[in-house]
Design an enzyme around this catalytic site. Structure first.
Site, PDB file in Angstrom:
ATOM      1  N   CYS A 150     -83.411  25.382  15.993  1.00 29.19           N
ATOM      2  CA  CYS A 150     -82.539  24.198  16.005  1.00 29.19           C
ATOM      3  C   CYS A 150     -83.039  23.094  15.080  1.00 29.19           C
ATOM      4  O   CYS A 150     -84.198  22.679  15.151  1.00 29.19           O
ATOM      5  CB  CYS A 150     -82.448  23.673  17.438  1.00 29.19           C
ATOM      6  SG  CYS A 150     -81.524  22.134  17.577  1.00 29.19           S
ATOM      7  N   CYS A 200     -86.600  23.775  20.113  1.00 26.00           N
ATOM      8  CA  CYS A 200     -86.287  25.206  20.014  1.00 26.00           C
ATOM      9  C   CYS A 200     -86.453  25.633  18.549  1.00 26.00           C
ATOM     10  O   CYS A 200     -86.137  24.868  17.642  1.00 26.00           O
ATOM     11  CB  CYS A 200     -84.863  25.462  20.475  1.00 26.00           C
ATOM     12  SG  CYS A 200     -84.573  24.877  22.156  1.00 26.00           S
ATOM     13  N   CYS A 223     -75.367  22.221  15.610  1.00 30.88           N
ATOM     14  CA  CYS A 223     -76.299  21.232  16.160  1.00 30.88           C
ATOM     15  C   CYS A 223     -77.343  20.718  15.172  1.00 30.88           C
ATOM     16  O   CYS A 223     -78.124  21.465  14.623  1.00 30.88           O
ATOM     17  CB  CYS A 223     -76.992  21.930  17.329  1.00 30.88           C
ATOM     18  SG  CYS A 223     -78.340  21.092  18.090  1.00 30.88           S
ATOM     19  N   CYS A 265     -84.820  15.474  19.568  1.00 30.51           N
ATOM     20  CA  CYS A 265     -84.942  16.208  20.839  1.00 30.51           C
ATOM     21  C   CYS A 265     -86.381  16.690  20.988  1.00 30.51           C
ATOM     22  O   CYS A 265     -86.971  17.185  20.035  1.00 30.51           O
ATOM     23  CB  CYS A 265     -83.994  17.403  20.854  1.00 30.51           C
ATOM     24  SG  CYS A 265     -84.042  18.333  22.411  1.00 30.51           S
ATOM     25  N   GLU A 312     -75.169  12.418  15.141  1.00 28.84           N
ATOM     26  CA  GLU A 312     -73.922  13.022  14.701  1.00 28.84           C
ATOM     27  C   GLU A 312     -73.014  13.274  15.888  1.00 28.84           C
ATOM     28  O   GLU A 312     -73.457  13.434  17.017  1.00 28.84           O
ATOM     29  CB  GLU A 312     -74.192  14.329  13.977  1.00 28.84           C
ATOM     30  CG  GLU A 312     -74.874  15.334  14.852  1.00 28.84           C
ATOM     31  CD  GLU A 312     -75.056  16.667  14.179  1.00 28.84           C
ATOM     32  OE1 GLU A 312     -75.038  16.729  12.950  1.00 28.84           O
ATOM     33  OE2 GLU A 312     -75.212  17.652  14.922  1.00 28.84           O
ATOM     34  N   CYS A 357     -67.762  16.629  20.467  1.00 29.74           N
ATOM     35  CA  CYS A 357     -69.100  17.139  20.766  1.00 29.74           C
ATOM     36  C   CYS A 357     -70.063  15.975  20.552  1.00 29.74           C
ATOM     37  O   CYS A 357     -70.230  15.505  19.428  1.00 29.74           O
ATOM     38  CB  CYS A 357     -69.382  18.293  19.814  1.00 29.74           C
ATOM     39  SG  CYS A 357     -71.064  18.883  19.860  1.00 29.74           S
TER      40      CYS A 357
HETATM   41  N1  SAH Z   1     -79.978  20.516  24.121  1.00 30.12           N
HETATM   42  C1  SAH Z   1     -78.835  21.070  24.741  1.00 30.12           C
HETATM   43  C2  SAH Z   1     -77.579  20.476  24.199  1.00 30.12           C
HETATM   44  C3  SAH Z   1     -77.402  20.652  22.719  1.00 30.12           C
HETATM   45  S1  SAH Z   1     -76.359  21.965  22.580  1.00 30.12           S
HETATM   46  C4  SAH Z   1     -78.856  22.582  24.616  1.00 30.12           C
HETATM   47  O1  SAH Z   1     -79.655  23.100  23.840  1.00 30.12           O
HETATM   48  O2  SAH Z   1     -78.098  23.219  25.323  1.00 30.12           O
HETATM   49  C5  SAH Z   1     -76.563  22.493  21.019  1.00 30.12           C
HETATM   50  C6  SAH Z   1     -76.030  23.883  20.944  1.00 30.12           C
HETATM   51  O3  SAH Z   1     -76.036  24.266  19.573  1.00 30.12           O
HETATM   52  C7  SAH Z   1     -76.949  24.839  21.703  1.00 30.12           C
HETATM   53  O4  SAH Z   1     -76.231  25.825  22.401  1.00 30.12           O
HETATM   54  C8  SAH Z   1     -77.747  25.415  20.578  1.00 30.12           C
HETATM   55  O5  SAH Z   1     -78.249  26.624  20.919  1.00 30.12           O
HETATM   56  C9  SAH Z   1     -76.730  25.474  19.448  1.00 30.12           C
HETATM   57  N2  SAH Z   1     -77.363  25.579  18.131  1.00 30.12           N
HETATM   58  C10 SAH Z   1     -78.481  24.985  17.691  1.00 30.12           C
HETATM   59  N3  SAH Z   1     -78.765  25.360  16.428  1.00 30.12           N
HETATM   60  C11 SAH Z   1     -77.788  26.234  16.076  1.00 30.12           C
HETATM   61  C12 SAH Z   1     -77.504  26.983  14.909  1.00 30.12           C
HETATM   62  N4  SAH Z   1     -78.282  26.906  13.828  1.00 30.12           N
HETATM   63  N5  SAH Z   1     -76.418  27.790  14.897  1.00 30.12           N
HETATM   64  C13 SAH Z   1     -75.590  27.843  15.980  1.00 30.12           C
HETATM   65  N6  SAH Z   1     -75.801  27.165  17.107  1.00 30.12           N
HETATM   66  C14 SAH Z   1     -76.889  26.366  17.167  1.00 30.12           C
HETATM   67 FE1  SF4 Z   2     -83.006  20.333  21.811  1.00 30.45          FE
HETATM   68 FE2  SF4 Z   2     -81.811  21.761  19.892  1.00 30.45          FE
HETATM   69 FE3  SF4 Z   2     -83.191  23.001  21.816  1.00 30.45          FE
HETATM   70 FE4  SF4 Z   2     -80.845  21.808  22.414  1.00 30.45          FE
HETATM   71  S1  SF4 Z   2     -81.123  23.547  21.050  1.00 30.45           S
HETATM   72  S2  SF4 Z   2     -82.772  21.691  23.564  1.00 30.45           S
HETATM   73  S3  SF4 Z   2     -80.920  20.066  21.012  1.00 30.45           S
HETATM   74  S4  SF4 Z   2     -84.066  21.596  20.283  1.00 30.45           S
END
Ligand code: SAH
Ligand code: SF4
Length: 339
Positions: free
Chosen positions: A119, A116, A331, A112, A90, A105
């Protein structure tokens, strides 16, 4: 068949040489691809019909398809793109109040490995890295579809950019040189891959580094992010200080606010203490609920209280406006739904 998207000026010159055309033709093609963002060779109207026909025999603009497109009521557009091998990622276009700024973005990987807990991308696991061409193709697709020129790029889509650093760096170079997007308008976001942060620091780029911190201490962070057990906050802090020292740049700290978990008064104070000697701005991101877990978004009052406490410590704090909440533009969420 050569794919023109993603080729540098000198790579396009190889094609024009093959067709016995001048370097000036290569410059015209380059402009059509990166600045005017055409979808087909036929649209390159300052090339003769004969030359276009010859070019079409050996080259095409792109083979990436838009599989799903969703437009939010606030103007955010989310695309699910499909590459020729069938893998999808995406990419999101955000317009901020200042209409002149259009931020893409982009994703750096399919899936990934960092996984986390909050996510949706992490839940898919790691599928593969994207090539630099596939990364920049996301921005080209946006430009072709909207007819607009992207002014800023953030690596905040799917994937961990620092685990695909070579391709990400090459993409940044092309954003800079071919798209003419200034380095300061490029942001790389990471969950904190420490060795790669040192590597980036030594490259001394003028782009922005964003750190997904999301917690004020080791105990909370390791609950949210497994990576904390490999690269912990104490070590991260040393790397961030090194980065600031080397580059002189201010870091962006991203902090997801999850109700009852990391949004308390104590958490705000502990976070302020952790950050007190790091040159940074803080971006608070109210959690956007996904179907796969029980985390909740805090109410506006606790978000503002958290913001106030951090500001009191002297930092600049912004709350990320929810973009495209009605189309799940956080994300990894679209891909989660299509599966
Ligand atoms: N992997 C890298 C780059 C992806 S950034 C990183 O984690 O920094 C993706 C961003 O979206 C991150 O800051 C993550 O914390 C945020 N994100 C992921 N899931 C989310 C959610 N459900 N609500 C809001 N932000 C979210
Ligand atoms: Fe990977 Fe999502 Fe964690 Fe970013 S926030 S490092 S995309 S698992």
């Amino acid at each position: 068949m050569e794919i023109l998207s993603g080729l540098t000026q000198s790579e396009i010159e190889k094609i024009t040489d093959e067709l016995k055309a001048s370097k000036f033709r290569a410059r015209q093609i380059h402009n059509w691809i990166y600045l005017k963002s055409v979808s087909s060779i036929d649209e390159m109207t300052d090339l003769s019909v004969k030359f276009r026909e010859e070019l079409k025999q050996i080259a095409t603009v792109s083979e990436t398809k838009i599989k799903v497109k969703q437009v939010s009521s606030d103007g955010t557009i989310k695309y699910l793109l499909e590459y020729p091998d069938g893998e999808c990622v995406e990419t999101v276009l955000m317009r901020f109040d200042n209409r002149a700024n259009l931020t893409a973005c982009v994703s750096s990987q399919v899936g990934c490995a960092v996984n986390c807990s909050f996510c949706a991308t992490g839940k898919r696991g790691f599928i593969r890295n994207l090539t630099y061409k596939e990364i920049i193709e996301q921005v080209l697709t946006i430009q072709r579809d909207t007819g607009l020129k992207v002014t800023n790029v953030v690596f905040m889509g799917q994937g961990e950019p620092l685990l695909n650093l070579d391709q990400v760096l090459k993409a940044m170079e092309i954003f800079n040189e071919d798209f003419q997007i200034g380095a300061r308008r490029l942001t790389v976001s990471t969950s904190g891959i420490i060795p790669q942060i040192y590597k980036l620091a030594d490259l001394n780029l003028q782009s922005t580094l964003a750190i997904s911190l999301h917690a004020p201490n080791h105990a909370i962070r390791s609950k949210l992010m497994q990576i904390e057990n490999k690269y912990n906050m104490d070590e991260l802090k040393k790397a961030l200080k090194y980065y600031v020292n080397q580059t002189g740049r201010r870091i962006t700290i991203e902090y997801l606010l999850i109700k009852g978990l990391n949004d308390t008064v104590e958490a705000a104070k502990e976070l302020a203490h952790y950050l007190h000697d790091i040159k940074c701005n803080i971006n608070l991101i109210p959690y956007n609920p996904t179907a796969q877990n029980d985390y909740k978004r805090p109410d506006n009052k606790s978000i503002m209280q958290f913001k106030y406490l951090l500001e009191h410590s002297g930092k600049k704090v912004t709350v990320r406006l929810e973009r495209g909440a009605d189309i799940d533009a956080a994300c990894g969420q679209l891909k989660g739904k299509v599966d």
